[in-house]
Motif scaffolding. Structure first.
Motif, PDB file in Angstrom:
ATOM      1  N   PHE A  62       1.751  16.974   5.654  1.00  0.00           N
ATOM      2  CA  PHE A  62       2.590  17.757   4.749  1.00  0.00           C
ATOM      3  C   PHE A  62       1.796  18.139   3.503  1.00  0.00           C
ATOM      4  O   PHE A  62       1.067  17.314   2.945  1.00  0.00           O
ATOM      5  N   LYS A  63       1.891  19.401   3.083  1.00  0.00           N
ATOM      6  CA  LYS A  63       1.071  19.884   1.968  1.00  0.00           C
ATOM      7  C   LYS A  63       1.873  20.105   0.677  1.00  0.00           C
ATOM      8  O   LYS A  63       1.312  20.422  -0.359  1.00  0.00           O
ATOM      9  N   ARG A  64       3.186  19.965   0.746  1.00  0.00           N
ATOM     10  CA  ARG A  64       4.017  20.142  -0.459  1.00  0.00           C
ATOM     11  C   ARG A  64       4.395  18.756  -1.007  1.00  0.00           C
ATOM     12  O   ARG A  64       4.128  17.752  -0.360  1.00  0.00           O
ATOM     13  N   PRO A  65       5.007  18.678  -2.196  1.00  0.00           N
ATOM     14  CA  PRO A  65       5.214  17.368  -2.827  1.00  0.00           C
ATOM     15  C   PRO A  65       6.113  16.413  -2.026  1.00  0.00           C
ATOM     16  O   PRO A  65       7.150  16.806  -1.496  1.00  0.00           O
ATOM     17  N   VAL A  66       5.668  15.171  -1.964  1.00  0.00           N
ATOM     18  CA  VAL A  66       6.412  14.088  -1.302  1.00  0.00           C
ATOM     19  C   VAL A  66       6.541  12.954  -2.310  1.00  0.00           C
ATOM     20  O   VAL A  66       5.552  12.585  -2.953  1.00  0.00           O
ATOM     21  N   LEU A  67       7.757  12.402  -2.452  1.00  0.00           N
ATOM     22  CA  LEU A  67       7.960  11.259  -3.345  1.00  0.00           C
ATOM     23  C   LEU A  67       8.430  10.059  -2.540  1.00  0.00           C
ATOM     24  O   LEU A  67       9.509  10.079  -1.944  1.00  0.00           O
ATOM     25  N   THR A  73       0.881   1.041   8.455  1.00  0.00           N
ATOM     26  CA  THR A  73       1.773   2.018   7.817  1.00  0.00           C
ATOM     27  C   THR A  73       1.145   3.416   7.865  1.00  0.00           C
ATOM     28  O   THR A  73       0.217   3.651   8.625  1.00  0.00           O
ATOM     29  N   ILE A  74       1.651   4.370   7.072  1.00  0.00           N
ATOM     30  CA  ILE A  74       1.321   5.790   7.280  1.00  0.00           C
ATOM     31  C   ILE A  74      -0.164   6.111   7.051  1.00  0.00           C
ATOM     32  O   ILE A  74      -0.726   6.964   7.711  1.00  0.00           O
ATOM     33  N   GLY A  75      -0.793   5.433   6.085  1.00  0.00           N
ATOM     34  CA  GLY A  75      -2.245   5.571   5.951  1.00  0.00           C
ATOM     35  C   GLY A  75      -2.748   6.738   5.122  1.00  0.00           C
ATOM     36  O   GLY A  75      -3.826   7.260   5.372  1.00  0.00           O
ATOM     37  N   ILE A  76      -1.979   7.156   4.122  1.00  0.00           N
ATOM     38  CA  ILE A  76      -2.448   8.227   3.243  1.00  0.00           C
ATOM     39  C   ILE A  76      -3.401   7.653   2.188  1.00  0.00           C
ATOM     40  O   ILE A  76      -4.363   8.281   1.790  1.00  0.00           O
ATOM     41  N   ILE A  77      -3.106   6.432   1.765  1.00  0.00           N
ATOM     42  CA  ILE A  77      -3.918   5.760   0.746  1.00  0.00           C
ATOM     43  C   ILE A  77      -4.571   4.535   1.363  1.00  0.00           C
ATOM     44  O   ILE A  77      -3.912   3.741   2.044  1.00  0.00           O
ATOM     45  N   LYS A  78      -5.882   4.409   1.140  1.00  0.00           N
ATOM     46  CA  LYS A  78      -6.611   3.254   1.685  1.00  0.00           C
ATOM     47  C   LYS A  78      -6.336   2.032   0.817  1.00  0.00           C
ATOM     48  O   LYS A  78      -7.031   1.772  -0.162  1.00  0.00           O
ATOM     49  N   SER A  79      -5.288   1.323   1.150  1.00  0.00           N
ATOM     50  CA  SER A  79      -4.942   0.111   0.411  1.00  0.00           C
ATOM     51  C   SER A  79      -3.999  -0.706   1.274  1.00  0.00           C
ATOM     52  O   SER A  79      -3.285  -0.155   2.112  1.00  0.00           O
ATOM     53  N   SER A  80      -4.022  -1.997   1.074  1.00  0.00           N
ATOM     54  CA  SER A  80      -3.037  -2.855   1.736  1.00  0.00           C
ATOM     55  C   SER A  80      -1.917  -3.168   0.753  1.00  0.00           C
ATOM     56  O   SER A  80      -2.150  -3.233  -0.456  1.00  0.00           O
ATOM     57  N   VAL A  81      -0.722  -3.346   1.277  1.00  0.00           N
ATOM     58  CA  VAL A  81       0.418  -3.781   0.473  1.00  0.00           C
ATOM     59  C   VAL A  81       0.470  -5.301   0.565  1.00  0.00           C
ATOM     60  O   VAL A  81       0.437  -5.859   1.668  1.00  0.00           O
ATOM     61  N   LEU A  82       0.504  -5.959  -0.595  1.00  0.00           N
ATOM     62  CA  LEU A  82       0.418  -7.418  -0.639  1.00  0.00           C
ATOM     63  C   LEU A  82       1.737  -8.048  -1.061  1.00  0.00           C
ATOM     64  O   LEU A  82       2.524  -7.439  -1.786  1.00  0.00           O
ATOM     65  N   ARG A  83       1.944  -9.271  -0.619  1.00  0.00           N
ATOM     66  CA  ARG A  83       3.104 -10.032  -1.072  1.00  0.00           C
ATOM     67  C   ARG A  83       2.956 -10.310  -2.567  1.00  0.00           C
ATOM     68  O   ARG A  83       1.889 -10.671  -3.030  1.00  0.00           O
ATOM     69  N   LEU A  84       4.021 -10.098  -3.324  1.00  0.00           N
ATOM     70  CA  LEU A  84       3.998 -10.379  -4.758  1.00  0.00           C
ATOM     71  C   LEU A  84       4.026 -11.895  -4.968  1.00  0.00           C
ATOM     72  O   LEU A  84       4.912 -12.579  -4.451  1.00  0.00           O
ATOM     73  N   LYS A  85       3.020 -12.392  -5.667  1.00  0.00           N
ATOM     74  CA  LYS A  85       2.955 -13.835  -5.928  1.00  0.00           C
ATOM     75  C   LYS A  85       3.007 -14.056  -7.434  1.00  0.00           C
ATOM     76  O   LYS A  85       2.266 -13.416  -8.178  1.00  0.00           O
ATOM     77  N   THR A  86       3.884 -14.960  -7.875  1.00  0.00           N
ATOM     78  CA  THR A  86       3.980 -15.273  -9.301  1.00  0.00           C
ATOM     79  C   THR A  86       3.869 -16.784  -9.462  1.00  0.00           C
ATOM     80  O   THR A  86       4.069 -17.533  -8.503  1.00  0.00           O
ATOM     81  N   ASN A  87       3.556 -17.210 -10.677  1.00  0.00           N
ATOM     82  CA  ASN A  87       3.468 -18.649 -10.926  1.00  0.00           C
ATOM     83  C   ASN A  87       4.848 -19.286 -11.015  1.00  0.00           C
ATOM     84  O   ASN A  87       5.125 -20.281 -10.372  1.00  0.00           O
ATOM     85  N   LYS A 112      -1.733  10.582  -4.733  1.00  0.00           N
ATOM     86  CA  LYS A 112      -2.911  11.134  -4.076  1.00  0.00           C
ATOM     87  C   LYS A 112      -2.528  12.533  -3.619  1.00  0.00           C
ATOM     88  O   LYS A 112      -1.646  12.700  -2.783  1.00  0.00           O
ATOM     89  N   ASN A 113      -3.177  13.525  -4.211  1.00  0.00           N
ATOM     90  CA  ASN A 113      -2.871  14.937  -3.902  1.00  0.00           C
ATOM     91  C   ASN A 113      -1.377  15.197  -4.094  1.00  0.00           C
ATOM     92  O   ASN A 113      -0.863  15.004  -5.184  1.00  0.00           O
ATOM     93  N   ASN A 114      -0.681  15.609  -3.033  1.00  0.00           N
ATOM     94  CA  ASN A 114       0.742  15.949  -3.150  1.00  0.00           C
ATOM     95  C   ASN A 114       1.663  14.754  -2.883  1.00  0.00           C
ATOM     96  O   ASN A 114       2.882  14.907  -2.831  1.00  0.00           O
ATOM     97  N   PHE A 115       1.083  13.576  -2.721  1.00  0.00           N
ATOM     98  CA  PHE A 115       1.880  12.373  -2.435  1.00  0.00           C
ATOM     99  C   PHE A 115       2.047  11.547  -3.707  1.00  0.00           C
ATOM    100  O   PHE A 115       1.061  11.099  -4.303  1.00  0.00           O
TER     101      PHE A 115
END
Length: 197
Positions: A70-75, A96-110, A170-173
């Motif tokens: 998709f080339k138009r804005p996505v939120l 997951t979809i793979g637009i951004i090279k990153s892993s989603v991590l579990r939120l860890k707090t003290n 990232k771009n239109n995302f």
């Protein structure tokens, strides 16, 4: 033509997003029909629940390639933002979809309670069109247990024992970790900024 599409991901918060957009004078359409999605001008990818469940729906409806191309804005909202990454630690791990090279991590707090629920500040260093008329350190409403680590696509950060990405682009995302539809007039302004892009 259905210009504004809210992807029907089977989540519970579709109606609240639709109502928030309608209050701004727009008429969004909730659908998972590929032929409508592909021709829309803007896409909202909401997410509540698990990455695995939403990915399954997107795959079944043959929407993954349409989103990627998709080339138009996505939120992406909340889980929707996390799905832009290429992998989530949720469950036994989900591709997951793979637009951004990153892993989603579990939120860890003290010692802070999880999930992270409630109002928190969003800190951004530059002015972007998405932040027009939004003061830095504005508070938005969050509900999440997973985070996108800070990376080169991070536009804003939020701290909950650790710093994480609260807005990415990232771009239109565009992705927001908080729920603009539950964030009062500041959230409405962010939706308006996206809709006017």
């Amino acid at each position: 033509m259905e210009d504004i599409v809210i992807l029907d991901t089977g989540c519970a918060n579709l109606t609240s997003i639709k109502v928030a957009i309608e209050k701004l004078g727009y008429y969004p359409f909730i659908t998972s029909e590929p032929s409508i999605v592909i021709n829309s001008k803007k896409i909202f990818l909401p997410g509540v629940g698990t990455a695995a469940a939403v990915m399954k729906i997107l795959s079944k409806k043959k929407l993954i390639n349409i989103i990627q191309d998709f080339k138009r804005p996505v939120l992406g909202i909340c889980l929707g933002m996390q799905l832009f990454c290429d992998f989530s630690e949720e469950g036994n791990g989900v591709k997951t979809i793979g637009i951004i090279k990153s892993s989603v991590l579990r939120l860890k707090t003290n010692n802070l309670p999880l999930p992270h629920i409630g109002w928190n500040q969003v800190l951004f260093n530059k002015s972007y069109p998405l932040f027009k008329h939004i003061p830095n350190n504005s508070r938005f409403y969050f509900v999440h247990s997973y985070i996108v680590p800070i990376n080169k696509y991070t536009l804003s950060t939020t701290n909950y024992d650790i710093n994480f990405s609260s807005v990415i682009q990232k771009n239109n995302f565009f992705g927001v970790q908080f729920h603009p539809e539950k964030s009062g007039h500041i959230g409405a302004q962010l939706l308006k900024n996206f809709l006017e892009m």
